[in-house]
Design an enzyme around this catalytic site. Structure first.
Site, mmCIF file in Angstrom:
data_model
loop_
_atom_site.group_PDB
_atom_site.id
_atom_site.type_symbol
_atom_site.label_atom_id
_atom_site.label_comp_id
_atom_site.label_asym_id
_atom_site.label_seq_id
_atom_site.Cartn_x
_atom_site.Cartn_y
_atom_site.Cartn_z
ATOM 1 N N GLU A 156 -5.278 -8.318 -0.633
ATOM 2 C CA GLU A 156 -6.021 -7.964 0.581
ATOM 3 C C GLU A 156 -7.447 -7.653 0.172
ATOM 4 O O GLU A 156 -7.671 -6.828 -0.702
ATOM 5 C CB GLU A 156 -5.439 -6.725 1.289
ATOM 6 C CG GLU A 156 -4.300 -6.991 2.227
ATOM 7 C CD GLU A 156 -3.958 -5.771 3.078
ATOM 8 O OE1 GLU A 156 -4.894 -5.145 3.628
ATOM 9 O OE2 GLU A 156 -2.772 -5.433 3.182
ATOM 10 N N GLU B 272 0.820 -1.224 0.000
ATOM 11 C CA GLU B 272 0.000 0.000 0.000
ATOM 12 C C GLU B 272 0.854 1.275 0.000
ATOM 13 O O GLU B 272 0.606 2.202 0.775
ATOM 14 C CB GLU B 272 -0.960 -0.014 1.194
ATOM 15 C CG GLU B 272 -1.991 -1.119 1.095
ATOM 16 C CD GLU B 272 -3.028 -1.105 2.209
ATOM 17 O OE1 GLU B 272 -2.898 -0.287 3.159
ATOM 18 O OE2 GLU B 272 -3.980 -1.911 2.146
#
Length: 500
Positions: free
Chosen positions: A291, A172
């Site tokens: 995710e 991320e």
């Protein structure tokens, strides 16, 4: 309500990669300590791993697990988690403001992964670390011996290399919350050079470049276009992450969020193919959706949990309790990986234990499963083989995502079992007449019809661990090439059709 679908044996979308049935273990809250690892537990084995959890992981059908993070990885040095446990440092873990004991590290996790029979997917720190940390971790794990870090592994009692295949280049990195957050250009250059170096160490590894953290990022999809301009030639996948919550929106709007996820996937595929065309490349870049899940807890509540009592070891954090309604959105999200099986090759449900988890544990007590456990287990068990194209429509409703069909469906042809399996979510609050025509198949019979539903859509398994669970019915009829049945309101369904 009605819905009719048509499939044809010869019209195929893609072959399912078993790694889409992956999960995610991060050093966050009680995922590791008190989750998969609890030495004092009555079921713990000689290595401290809870065998009750291991059994549930296998029943769930988990095939791969991403580790060690997550936000955690952006401040992690893999060297802290190897060697004699009594010599490992206790560190301030900045992502979740906890104390990391490093009692579980690389070798412990790999031992657990072997016991759980899952393929490891490894993440390296491109937040506060970089090329050297990634390359040394790869050397430790994948080189046989005769070098500094491979011999260090051997000195730790691990003679043979792990040969970990898949490595994520950070986590991320587009998010301002990330320790070491970078611009697209900064990340693209670092990921490119890290990928080049890692493939010099081990040309067989497969690398995942960071994509967008969610579909409402202001930088999406420009992030993908810019970062892939650097990494496209060196990586094998781009990652996507996505969580949905918001039950206060009402059931219809809540369950339609999987349509937003589908649009997210299509846009990223288009962006990858734009970069491919721009580079005049023959290479097809695939997706690692590493995710994903239903996240009902607002971000500010998670932050307040972290801030309330910082610097604890394995604090209770974001231990969400899922409803029957949550399980329907979860199932629809997961079905998207089947619908785009031609491009999505890895997916990791987040997280495996205790934090937004399918499996819950309590200290000194039995583990139990949340409603989301069952759609995952069903798709992993029966969603193997070839995804078929679907035609036809059903009744629909209007919401912020446009016209959304009450029925969400996907069909899988399992050649080895001679089965066509329909995975179905009825988003509506009424019974639905469902029928499907199976062209170029000969229907031999119905293996089973599995249903999960409950008159209380807000019911959970917290108090009564068996409150929400699937059951079988025998209500599917066949005529010529068509199957028919009634789908109950707000229900998850698996219909296995025997075919030739």
């Amino acid at each position: 309500m009605k819905a009719r679908k048509i499939i044809n044996k010869d019209f195929r979308k893609g072959t399912i990669d078993k790694r889409i049935y992956g999960s995610f273990v991060e050093h966050m809250g009680r995922v590791v300590y008190g989750g998969i690892y609890e030495p004092g537990h009555f079921s713990a084995d000689e290595d401290g791993f809870r065998q009750d959890v291991l059994e549930l992981v296998k029943k769930m059908g988990v095939t791969a697990v991403r580790y060690p993070g997550g936000n955690f990885v952006s401040c992690y040095d893999w060297r802290d988690g190897v060697g004699p446990k009594e010599q490992r440092p206790r560190r301030l873990e900045l992502a979740w403001r906890a104390v990391e004991t490093n009692e579980v590290g690389t070798n412990e996790f790999m031992k657990w992964a072997h016991k759980a029979e899952v393929e490891p997917i490894w993440a390296v720190n491109l937040g506060t670390k970089g090329i050297e940390n990634a390359v040394s971790a790869l050397e430790y794990c994948n080189i046989a011996g005769g070098t500094k870090y491979s011999d260090l592994r051997r000195s730790h009692g691990i003679e043979n290399p792990y040969r970990i295949k898949t490595w994520c280049l950070g986590n991320e990195m587009d998010g301002e919350w990330q320790i070491g957050h970078k611009t697209a250009e900064e990340y693209g250059r670092l990921a490119q050079e890290t990928a080049k170096a890692m493939k010099l160490v081990d040309p067989e590894v497969r690398l995942v470049s960071c994509g967008s953290s969610k579909s409402d990022m202001l930088t999406w999809p420009e992030w993908e276009a810019v970062t892939l301009s650097y990494t496209y030639d060196y990586v094998d996948y781009i990652s996507l992450h996505q969580y949905y919550g918001g039950q206060e929106k009402g059931t219809a709007e809540f369950l339609a969020q999987s349509v937003d996820m589908e649009n997210y996937i299509k846009t990223v595929i288009a962006t990858c193919d734009f970069v491919k065309a721009k580079k005049r490349s023959q290479k097809i870049l695939n997706i690692s959706f590493d995710e994903w899940g239903v996240w009902e807890m607002p971000d500010q509540e998670v932050v307040s949990q972290v801030d309330a009592k910082p610097w604890q070891v394995a604090p209770h954090l974001s231990e969400q309790i899922y409803t029957m309604e949550d399980a329907l959105l979860f199932a629809s999200m997961m079905m998207n990986f089947l619908k785009y099986a031609d491009r999505i090759k890895i997916a990791c449900q987040s997280l495996l234990t205790n934090v937004s988890a399918a499996i819950m544990t309590e200290e000194g007590a039995e583990a139990w499963v949340q409603p989301i456990f069952y759609p995952f287990a069903h798709m992993s068990a029966y969603g193997r083989g070839i995804v078929l194209e679907e035609q036809g429509r059903g009744d629909a409703y209007s919401c912020s995502f446009g016209e959304v069909e009450y029925l969400d469906s996907v069909a899988v042809y399992n050649v080895e079992r001679n089965e066509v399996v329909f995975f179905l979510v009825n988003r509506g609050e009424e019974n639905m007449d469902f029928s499907a025509e199976l062209q170029n198949f000969r229907i031999e019979g119905i293996a089973e019809h599995i249903i999960m539903c409950h008159e209380n859509r807000k019911i959970t398994n917290r108090e009564n661990h068996n409150a929400v669970k699937p059951f079988e019915v025998q209500d599917v009829t066949t005529k010529d090439q068509t199957i028919s049945c009634m789908l109950r309101p707000l229900s998850w369904n698996v219909i296995r059709v025997k075919v030739q």
